[in-house]
Design a protein around this motif. Structure first.
Motif, PDB file in Angstrom:
ATOM      1  N   ALA A 153       0.754  -1.220  -0.045  1.00  0.00           N
ATOM      2  CA  ALA A 153      -0.170  -0.024   0.084  1.00  0.00           C
ATOM      3  C   ALA A 153       0.875   1.289   0.020  1.00  0.00           C
ATOM      4  CB  ALA A 153      -0.787   0.118   1.163  1.00  0.00           C
ATOM      5  N   MET A 154       1.908   1.172   0.554  1.00  0.00           N
ATOM      6  CA  MET A 154       2.642   2.594   0.887  1.00  0.00           C
ATOM      7  C   MET A 154       3.628   2.565  -0.557  1.00  0.00           C
ATOM      8  SD  MET A 154       4.279   2.165   4.609  1.00  0.00           S
ATOM      9  CE  MET A 154       5.205   3.492   4.352  1.00  0.00           C
ATOM     10  N   PHE A 155       4.071   1.589  -1.208  1.00  0.00           N
ATOM     11  CA  PHE A 155       4.633   1.548  -2.460  1.00  0.00           C
ATOM     12  C   PHE A 155       3.544   2.147  -3.410  1.00  0.00           C
ATOM     13  CE2 PHE A 155       6.047  -0.550  -6.239  1.00  0.00           C
ATOM     14  CZ  PHE A 155       7.000  -0.048  -6.388  1.00  0.00           C
ATOM     15  N   CYS A 156       2.498   1.560  -3.506  1.00  0.00           N
ATOM     16  CA  CYS A 156       1.328   1.916  -4.144  1.00  0.00           C
ATOM     17  C   CYS A 156       0.779   3.462  -4.107  1.00  0.00           C
ATOM     18  CB  CYS A 156       0.273   1.226  -4.444  1.00  0.00           C
ATOM     19  SG  CYS A 156       0.468  -0.566  -5.362  1.00  0.00           S
TER      20      CYS A 156
ATOM     21  N   GLY B 245      -6.629   4.010   4.070  1.00  0.00           N
ATOM     22  CA  GLY B 245      -6.140   4.520   5.218  1.00  0.00           C
ATOM     23  C   GLY B 245      -4.814   5.577   4.895  1.00  0.00           C
ATOM     24  N   LEU B 246      -4.167   5.197   4.002  1.00  0.00           N
ATOM     25  CA  LEU B 246      -2.762   6.179   3.989  1.00  0.00           C
ATOM     26  C   LEU B 246      -3.367   7.331   3.257  1.00  0.00           C
ATOM     27  CD1 LEU B 246      -0.220   3.572   2.738  1.00  0.00           C
ATOM     28  CD2 LEU B 246      -0.148   4.838   4.911  1.00  0.00           C
ATOM     29  N   GLN B 247      -4.152   7.320   2.258  1.00  0.00           N
ATOM     30  CA  GLN B 247      -4.668   8.323   1.625  1.00  0.00           C
ATOM     31  C   GLN B 247      -5.673   9.464   2.386  1.00  0.00           C
ATOM     32  OE1 GLN B 247      -6.492   6.820  -2.075  1.00  0.00           O
ATOM     33  NE2 GLN B 247      -4.439   6.544  -2.879  1.00  0.00           N
ATOM     34  N   ALA B 248      -5.907   9.043   3.662  1.00  0.00           N
ATOM     35  CA  ALA B 248      -6.646   9.647   4.581  1.00  0.00           C
ATOM     36  C   ALA B 248      -5.774  10.655   5.435  1.00  0.00           C
ATOM     37  CB  ALA B 248      -7.740   8.841   5.301  1.00  0.00           C
ATOM     38  N   VAL B 249      -4.627  10.104   5.531  1.00  0.00           N
ATOM     39  CA  VAL B 249      -3.849  10.907   6.462  1.00  0.00           C
ATOM     40  C   VAL B 249      -3.349  12.319   5.824  1.00  0.00           C
ATOM     41  CG1 VAL B 249      -1.191  10.848   7.354  1.00  0.00           C
ATOM     42  CG2 VAL B 249      -2.542   8.640   6.984  1.00  0.00           C
TER      43      VAL B 249
ATOM     44  N   PRO C 207       0.952   5.554  13.253  1.00  0.00           N
ATOM     45  CA  PRO C 207      -0.104   5.964  14.282  1.00  0.00           C
ATOM     46  C   PRO C 207      -1.107   6.543  13.813  1.00  0.00           C
ATOM     47  CG  PRO C 207       1.926   7.049  14.938  1.00  0.00           C
ATOM     48  CD  PRO C 207       2.153   6.056  13.873  1.00  0.00           C
ATOM     49  N   MET C 208      -1.399   7.119  12.532  1.00  0.00           N
ATOM     50  CA  MET C 208      -2.340   7.562  11.798  1.00  0.00           C
ATOM     51  C   MET C 208      -3.238   6.502  11.431  1.00  0.00           C
ATOM     52  SD  MET C 208      -2.524  10.654  12.280  1.00  0.00           S
ATOM     53  CE  MET C 208      -3.981  11.312  11.450  1.00  0.00           C
ATOM     54  N   ILE C 209      -2.649   5.389  10.963  1.00  0.00           N
ATOM     55  CA  ILE C 209      -3.408   4.269  10.300  1.00  0.00           C
ATOM     56  C   ILE C 209      -3.676   3.394  11.326  1.00  0.00           C
ATOM     57  CG2 ILE C 209      -2.720   4.660   8.034  1.00  0.00           C
ATOM     58  CD1 ILE C 209      -0.760   2.015   8.508  1.00  0.00           C
ATOM     59  N   SER C 210      -3.420   3.533  12.589  1.00  0.00           N
ATOM     60  CA  SER C 210      -3.547   2.482  13.663  1.00  0.00           C
ATOM     61  C   SER C 210      -4.898   1.719  13.647  1.00  0.00           C
ATOM     62  CB  SER C 210      -2.943   2.952  15.044  1.00  0.00           C
ATOM     63  OG  SER C 210      -3.655   4.005  15.415  1.00  0.00           O
ATOM     64  N   PRO C 211      -6.163   2.774  13.710  1.00  0.00           N
ATOM     65  CA  PRO C 211      -7.171   2.259  13.611  1.00  0.00           C
ATOM     66  C   PRO C 211      -7.600   1.227  12.501  1.00  0.00           C
ATOM     67  CG  PRO C 211      -7.235   4.680  13.994  1.00  0.00           C
ATOM     68  CD  PRO C 211      -6.076   4.231  13.502  1.00  0.00           C
ATOM     69  N   ILE C 212      -7.029   1.539  11.505  1.00  0.00           N
ATOM     70  CA  ILE C 212      -7.135   0.701  10.361  1.00  0.00           C
ATOM     71  C   ILE C 212      -6.534  -0.562  10.602  1.00  0.00           C
ATOM     72  CG2 ILE C 212      -6.707   0.290   7.806  1.00  0.00           C
ATOM     73  CD1 ILE C 212      -7.832   2.989   7.488  1.00  0.00           C
ATOM     74  N   MET C 213      -5.335  -0.473  11.119  1.00  0.00           N
ATOM     75  CA  MET C 213      -4.379  -1.716  11.608  1.00  0.00           C
ATOM     76  C   MET C 213      -5.204  -2.621  12.426  1.00  0.00           C
ATOM     77  SD  MET C 213      -1.789  -3.230  11.099  1.00  0.00           S
ATOM     78  CE  MET C 213      -0.136  -2.374  10.673  1.00  0.00           C
TER      79      MET C 213
ATOM     80  N   GLY D 152     -12.508   2.093  -0.339  1.00  0.00           N
ATOM     81  CA  GLY D 152     -12.117   3.121   0.657  1.00  0.00           C
ATOM     82  C   GLY D 152     -13.121   3.413   1.816  1.00  0.00           C
ATOM     83  N   ALA D 153     -14.228   3.215   1.459  1.00  0.00           N
ATOM     84  CA  ALA D 153     -15.368   3.703   2.499  1.00  0.00           C
ATOM     85  C   ALA D 153     -15.074   2.720   3.613  1.00  0.00           C
ATOM     86  CB  ALA D 153     -16.753   3.485   1.950  1.00  0.00           C
ATOM     87  N   LEU D 154     -14.787   1.278   3.303  1.00  0.00           N
ATOM     88  CA  LEU D 154     -14.599   0.402   4.364  1.00  0.00           C
ATOM     89  C   LEU D 154     -13.309   0.916   5.184  1.00  0.00           C
ATOM     90  CD1 LEU D 154     -15.063  -2.301   5.673  1.00  0.00           C
ATOM     91  CD2 LEU D 154     -13.952  -3.393   3.984  1.00  0.00           C
ATOM     92  N   GLY D 155     -12.120   1.325   4.464  1.00  0.00           N
ATOM     93  CA  GLY D 155     -11.030   1.748   5.212  1.00  0.00           C
ATOM     94  C   GLY D 155     -11.270   2.761   6.280  1.00  0.00           C
ATOM     95  N   SER D 156     -12.470   3.563   5.739  1.00  0.00           N
ATOM     96  CA  SER D 156     -12.533   4.776   6.867  1.00  0.00           C
ATOM     97  C   SER D 156     -13.405   4.282   8.113  1.00  0.00           C
ATOM     98  CB  SER D 156     -13.139   5.988   5.924  1.00  0.00           C
ATOM     99  OG  SER D 156     -14.295   5.689   5.403  1.00  0.00           O
ATOM    100  N   THR D 157     -13.909   3.090   8.062  1.00  0.00           N
ATOM    101  CA  THR D 157     -15.132   2.482   8.907  1.00  0.00           C
ATOM    102  C   THR D 157     -14.757   3.181  10.338  1.00  0.00           C
ATOM    103  OG1 THR D 157     -15.161   0.558   7.749  1.00  0.00           O
ATOM    104  CG2 THR D 157     -15.943   0.660   9.867  1.00  0.00           C
TER     105      THR D 157
END
Lengths: 303, 293
Positions: A92-95, A178-182, A207-213, B285-290
């Motif tokens: 994901a980070m690569f892309c 998630g990365l794109q939302a940072v 830390p920013m993507i930890s909820p997604i993790m 993407g929407a799932l990612g922002s859950t």
């Protein structure tokens, strides 16, 4: 919120009725019923006979396949989940970078996810063939050691995990979102402060993507615990072999509950296995959620 | 937040010039790992039955057997299975999307007692593993005569079979300005009209995403049809294809026939994927922002 409330109630319940019925039929009923069945001896034809914890006693003490199944399932989870998360995040980070062709890489990485499981798993069955398979051929040409893959008790589970990891695009895509939302300001600020790539990764990205993790840990683990297609299609005769090597819990449940011709279904016994698996899944979710506050970052100003 | 806003890509710094080569090596490697197995499948599908077992394997076929694409499908009554798959998938797509959109509309835009409770029940049921339902539902369907029919594969979709869809629909409906339906209400429109004539056109990306995901899930599903369908004439392609290669009566499967047919089985999800890539990325993407709701 709509202001003329009250009159909405009837209409609202009409709109929501199908999903409500579904909730009772597909969530409430199976929960109660499968718990009851797990305490019975039941072949699907005659009435269930209550046996208390008999099924569980048999599972844990006399069934020769249960502990191997538990071990195989645990092995699969321990092997698959971390790899899937690390590879998925790396990809994901690569892309998420900007370079010519990034869209193509992203598309190709996600491609295996949209293909039917049966189609891709059977394809891999052929690729992993020790004699005529592509993988051994390539390894051989490169002078690397080859393997019996699915036919070796040691390598069968790693082979299954390899096949599962080909679908890492599903993990990637969620991380990518998630990365794109940072917020980019964070990265810009870090750049101004002269932070290196490691500092940026551990202090900002992670830390920013930890909820997604957290979401991913739960999703991937519960999915891995319920793995069925790969061992069913890849192991010889669908029995989870060679030996007990890929005999995961789901295979036991399927084979006891829906046996091949000539055998009597043991639905009560299979339900007990379901409940063991269910308790494990609940425990994983509860533990992950409980300890999540230690490592997830939450922005107290939002929500 | 609307799922659509996920499409905005943040500007990230370009990789340094020195690293560019390494960058493309990685990109090439990732691309190859994903695409080579599929190309390999195509070549097998074009080889003759015996050439498949050449040691060492040849990359390209010695003779190109285009007839595999005719004879392979014939071997498993492909047209019949294809039609079955299309009917099962089509109906469950319609059911799943309709129910989720209705529930999402009610949860997001109507006020009624129990609104919060039902939302949490639906979201919570996402965590219930499918395996818990396997045996009780099998028995239930059997007792009402649904065993060996398509009903267990279709009806659940009409009853909110995918709580994730309900969640996605609700998120999407929350993002639509309330002034729109207030205006419609002043004009005397009821909820049914607002839903069908105002909301459905506005939420096209949401339900298209769901339709694509539902198509994929149903087309690719193996366990459920395997459990519920006994007669091979009622099988969808997933079960038929798996049976194609399981060696029975000591007969080894014909891999070149199989791979040619496998390609045809993959084609519909593949076409949809390339036609609707945008929606795939957005929907997930929407799932990612859950968690950021």
């Amino acid at each position: 919120m709509s202001r003329n409330a009250g009159s909405d109630v009837k209409a609202a319940y009409l709109f929501i009725a199908p999903a409500m019925i579904g909730f009772f039929v597909f969530v409430g009923y199976p929960l109660i019923r499968s718990f009851y069945l797990s305490l019975t001896k039941y072949n699907g034809l005659t009435d269930p006979v209550f046996v208390g914890l008999g099924n569980f006693r048999r599972l844990f003490t006399t069934d020769p396949s249960f502990w191997p199944a538990l071990r195989a399932t645990g092995y699969l989870v321990v092997l698959y989940v971390p790899l899937s998360l690390v590879l998925g995040l790396a990809l994901a980070m690569f892309c998420n970078q900007r370079f010519a062709g990034v869209r193509l890489v992203r598309t190709l990485a996600y491609l295996p996810v949209v293909l039917p499981a049966v189609a891709t798993i059977t394809l891999w069955k052929f690729i992993l063939d020790p004699q005529v398979g592509l993988l051994n051929t390539v390894l051989d040409r490169l002078g690397l050691p080859t393997s019996l893959w699915l036919q070796s008790p040691k390598m069968a589970m790693p082979s299954i995990v390899l096949v599962m990891l080909w679908g890492v695009g599903s993990t990637m895509i969620i991380f990518l979102a998630g990365l794109q939302a940072v917020p980019t300001e964070l990265y810009e600020a870090a750049k101004v402060d002269g932070a290196g790539p490691f500092a940026v990764f551990f202090r900002i990205t992670l830390p920013m993507i930890s909820p997604i993790m957290l979401l991913q840990v739960i999703l991937q683990t519960t999915a891995a615990l319920q793995t069925f297609n790969q061992p069913k299609i890849l192991s010889p005769g669908g029995g989870g072999g060679p030996g007990f090597s890929t005999n995961v819990l789901m295979l036991g449940i399927y084979n006891n509950g829906f046996p091949t011709l000539g055998k009597i279904p043991q639905l009560g016994y299979a339900s007990a296995q379901v409940w063991v698996l269910f308790v494990i899944i609940i425990a994983v979710i509860a533990l992950t959620a409980k300890f999540s506050s230690l490592w997830t970052y939450s922005d107290s100003t939002s929500d | 937040m609307a799922p659509a806003s996920q499409a905005v890509r943040p500007a990230k710094k370009k990789p340094r010039v020195i690293g560019t080569t390494a960058w493309y090596v990685v990109a090439l490697f990732v691309g190859a790992v994903m695409i080579v197995p599929l190309l390999w499948m195509i070549t097998i599908g074009l080889k003759s039955g015996t050439a498949v077992f050449d040691i060492p394997p040849k990359l390209l076929p010695r003779e190109w057997k285009w007839s595999n694409f005719v004879n392979g499908p014939k071997a498993i009554h492909f047209p019949r299975l294809l039609l079955n798959s299309f009917l099962i998938t089509g109906l469950s797509v319609i059911g799943g999307v309709m129910t989720a959109m209705m529930a999402g509309y009610a949860l997001a835009r109507m006020r009624f007692p129990g609104r919060k409770l039902w939302f949490y029940l639906f979201v919570g049921s996402m965590l219930l593993p499918g395996v818990v339902g396997l045996i009780p539902l099998f028995q239930l369907y059997k007792s009402i005569g649904w065993y060996d029919t398509w009903l267990p594969l279709i009806v659940p979709a009409f009853l909110g079979g995918n709580p994730l869809f309900i969640f996605l629909a609700r998120q999407y409906f929350l993002a639509i300005p309330y002034s729109i339906d207030e205006a419609a209400k002043l004009d005397g429109a009821g909820h049914f009209r607002i839903f069908t004539q105002v909301m459905l056109p506005l939420t096209r990306p949401a339900w298209l995403t769901m339709a694509i995901l539902a198509f994929q899930a149903s087309w690719n599903d193996y366990l459920n049809p395997l459990v519920y369908l006994y007669s091979s004439g009622k099988w969808p392609l997933s079960v038929g294809m798996a049976a194609f290669i399981s060696p029975f009566a000591g007969k080894t499967p014909d891999w070149s026939y199989y791979m040619a047919t496998n390609l045809l089985y993959m084609l519909p999800p593949l076409i949809i994927f390339f036609a609707a890539q945008r929606y795939f990325i957005q929907g997930l993407g929407a799932l990612g922002s859950t968690n950021q709701k």
